[in-house]
Design a protein around this motif. Structure first.
Motif, short mmCIF file in Angstrom:
data_model
loop_
_atom_site.label_atom_id
_atom_site.label_comp_id
_atom_site.label_asym_id
_atom_site.label_seq_id
_atom_site.Cartn_x
_atom_site.Cartn_y
_atom_site.Cartn_z
N SER A 85 9.80 15.94 33.33
CA SER A 85 9.98 16.44 31.97
C SER A 85 8.65 16.57 31.25
O SER A 85 8.41 17.53 30.52
N ALA A 86 7.77 15.59 31.45
CA ALA A 86 6.49 15.62 30.76
C ALA A 86 5.64 16.79 31.26
O ALA A 86 5.00 17.49 30.46
N VAL A 87 5.68 17.05 32.57
CA VAL A 87 4.93 18.17 33.12
C VAL A 87 5.47 19.48 32.54
O VAL A 87 4.71 20.34 32.07
N LEU A 88 6.81 19.62 32.51
CA LEU A 88 7.40 20.85 32.00
C LEU A 88 7.04 21.06 30.53
O LEU A 88 6.71 22.16 30.11
N ALA A 89 7.09 19.98 29.75
CA ALA A 89 6.79 20.10 28.32
C ALA A 89 5.33 20.52 28.11
O ALA A 89 5.04 21.40 27.30
N SER A 90 4.40 19.91 28.85
CA SER A 90 2.99 20.27 28.69
C SER A 90 2.78 21.74 29.04
O SER A 90 2.05 22.47 28.36
N TYR A 91 3.46 22.18 30.09
CA TYR A 91 3.34 23.56 30.54
C TYR A 91 3.84 24.53 29.46
O TYR A 91 3.16 25.51 29.12
N CYS A 92 5.01 24.22 28.88
CA CYS A 92 5.56 25.11 27.85
C CYS A 92 4.64 25.17 26.63
O CYS A 92 4.43 26.23 26.04
N ILE A 93 4.08 24.02 26.28
CA ILE A 93 3.25 24.00 25.08
C ILE A 93 1.94 24.74 25.30
O ILE A 93 1.43 25.44 24.42
#
Ligand SMILES: *[C@@H]1O[C@H](CO)[C@@H](O)[C@H](O)[C@H]1NC(C)=O
Ligand SMILES: *[C@@H]1O[C@H](CO)[C@@H](O)[C@H](O)[C@H]1NC(C)=O
Ligand SMILES: *[C@@H]1O[C@H](CO)[C@@H](O)[C@H](O)[C@H]1NC(C)=O
Ligand SMILES: *[C@@H]1O[C@H](CO)[C@@H](O)[C@H](O)[C@H]1NC(C)=O
Length: 529
Positions: A85-93
């Motif tokens: 989840s943290a990787v996905l969130a950083s990517y989206c941001i």
């Protein structure tokens, strides 16, 4: 005029965003806004999900245990989910940042198909987990609301900051728009700003109180002992929880046959039903599905400590000294009698669940007999199982009767309540405490949650992390309501002033640049040079 740094920024954001290194044309305005909207929504979704993970982290052990019972294999499933989840969130941001840079520089926005696929994966991943939590897992949504209470004032400050930072983009659009669109943009912006500015009116948190109104710190009860410092439900675990100054040991009681006598023996183990030995002992296969297949003497030959060192369920094994690891490796399954003698010796209470509902009547009988025979003072027993409560009251009138929900408590005119922290409102905790009713909440492991319950006035909490909660001298934060009122009004006013300045600045800038070179041409020059 575009600076070199801006051009570089643009070059890379375009490369990352659309996998095109030179500028392309023929995109209509609608396409661009749609692209920006999708990226913004994905960023918000992934951030919200990360926030939900933060709330659930208090119950991560619970989540892992539920998954263990289904998959029969131990892993820190929760940690894996958080990392993804943290990787996905950083990517989206990161994508959102690049999109904003391109919008600010009047660029086209072509979302590369690879990003679209990852977005789809992200949506499926989050939806699947969220529905899993709602249907199969422990009920977690109230925990998210409690985390909101704990963080609302700071989230509001953050939202005001973000609004102020993003406002120039909106103003820029506003100045360029025609009269009709101008009204739409202004209306939407004012509505969002008003909501963010005024939401403190709706924020209620038990920690918005005067410092001198802060209740006494809740006492600690060791959940299966101190399971982060020793194998759960072993004598080592209860011993280590004493070092935290717990007022009671929480455990789980089951009964097994004995090869020597007709009497059954009460032993301590949480898991029950099929494969009940798999998680905490060295039994490998599912050869013993039923506790009645084994005598207590056989159970005692099992090792209840090795799995703790091997699985490291809390990631805390490294905190143990070599000597402690040796002790842990040798732990057997204790009997209830051992625990009662230990509790008597240390004047510490005992509270437990009877695990096998189908045999609760005879289990209650044998358990009460064991307790009375141990000679422990009756007032050290918190009696929780509700099934045979009336019979227990007669047989052992000195036990302290603890109720599992508010209805049951009121009906029996009780004075002790033991509930899951998410099943009671903060307000009800203070109300019950005013009536001198003792309220214990389980299982509380995180500082933020302990802080909230402290402010609300809880008498005690059952915890896995007694060594961490013991160290806390005050809640994470306590703020008088009046101070909060002044703070948010000041923050709102400063933000409004800054935004007014930005409004005029963007307008002025636009007129100033009106005759300058078009940005697109300038970039083309940079790239072909
Ligand atoms: C365990 O064994 C007892 C007696 O043999 C039986 O009544 C009970 O249904 C069994 N439970 C399970 C889960 O197999
Ligand atoms: C045991 O502890 C209670 C309070 O926790 C105290 O009132 C009582 O005097 C203690 N008893 C003994 C024998 O120390
Ligand atoms: C409260 O607890 C009692 C005893 O465990 C149970 O019978 C009852 O259904 C519970 N009530 C609610 C509202 O959960
Ligand atoms: C609660 O206990 C305190 C002190 O033990 C006592 O002064 C107070 O009257 C009690 N309140 C109620 C509602 O019984």
């Amino acid at each position: 005029m575009l600076c070199q740094v801006c051009l570089c920024c643009l070059f890379f954001s375009r490369g990352f965003y659309s996998c095109r290194w030179t500028e392309s044309n023929n995109q209509n305005r609608k396409g661009r806004w749609l692209s920006l909207l999708v990226v913004t929504l994905m960023s918000l979704l992934s951030l919200c999900w990360l926030y939900i993970c933060l709330a659930i982290s208090n119950d991560q052990q619970n989540v892992n245990e539920v998954l263990f019972s289904k998959l029969k294999k131990w892993a820190n499933y929760f940690l894996v989910v958080v990392i993804i989840s943290a990787v996905l969130a950083s990517y989206c941001i990161l994508l959102l940042l690049f999109a904003l840079i391109q919008v600010a520089l009047e660029e086209q926005l072509h979302l590369h198909w690879l990003h679209k696929i990852i977005f789809c994966f992200c949506v499926i991943f989050i939806t699947a987990l969220a529905s899993g939590i709602s249907t199969k897992g422990p009920e977690e949504w109230p925990t998210v609301l409690t985390l909101l209470q704990a963080t609302a004032p700071f989230l509001q400050f953050g939202a005001v900051g973000a609004l102020t930072l993003l406002s120039p983009f909106v103003f820029h659009r506003f100045h360029l728009a025609k009269t009709r669109s101008k009204m739409v943009i202004a209306g939407m912006f004012l509505a969002v700003s008003a909501a963010i500015f005024l939401c403190p009116l709706l924020i209620h948190s038990p920690c918005l109180i005067e410092v001198q109104e802060l209740p006494e710190k809740p006492k600690l009860i060791g959940h299966r002992g101190a399971p982060m410092l020793a194998p759960e439900n072993t004598m080592m675990s209860f011993n280590r929880s004493l070092e935290c100054g717990v007022i009671a040991f929480e455990t789980d009681v089951q009964l097994s046959n004995s090869s020597f006598s007709k009497n059954r023996t009460a032993f301590l183990m949480h898991d029950h039903g099929p494969d009940f030995l798999l998680r905490t002992t060295n039994v490998k296969s599912s050869s013993f599905n039923n506790r009645t297949d084994l005598t207590f003497e056989q159970l005692q030959t099992l090792n209840a400590g090795e799995q703790f060192l091997k699985n490291d369920p809390y990631g805390t094994v490294s905190l143990l000294s070599e000597e402690e690891k040796e002790t842990a490796r040798k732990q057997p399954i204790p009997s209830l009698l051992e625990l009662l003698e230990f509790a008597k010796q240390h004047n510490t209470s005992v509270i437990f669940d009877l695990k096998n509902k189908e045999t609760e009547e005879i289990d209650t009988n044998d358990t009460v007999k064991t307790i009375l025979a141990s000679g422990i003072p009756q007032n050290l027993i918190f009696w929780l199982p509700s099934e045979e409560r009336e019979a227990v009251k007669k047989e052992a009138p000195g036990f302290i009767q603890v109720y599992e929900n508010e209805t049951d408590l009121e009906k029996n005119n009780g004075s002790h309540l033991n509930v899951k922290y998410s099943e009671i409102k903060m307000k009800n905790i203070s109300d019950l405490r005013k009536r001198n009713i003792t309220v214990n909440l389980y299982v509380v492991n995180e500082r933020w949650l302990f802080s909230m319950l402290w402010c609300a006035g809880a008498s005690s909490v059952t915890t896995n992390a007694c060594h961490l909660l013991k160290e806390m001298e005050r809640p994470d934060w306590v703020m008088p309501r009046s101070t909060y009122l002044i703070t948010w009004i000041l923050v709102d006013i400063s933000s409004a002033l800054v935004m007014m300045a930005l409004f005029h600045w963007t307008k002025h800038n636009l007129h100033h640049n009106a005759d300058g070179l078009s940005n697109d041409n300038e970039l083309e020059g940079f790239l072909t040079a």
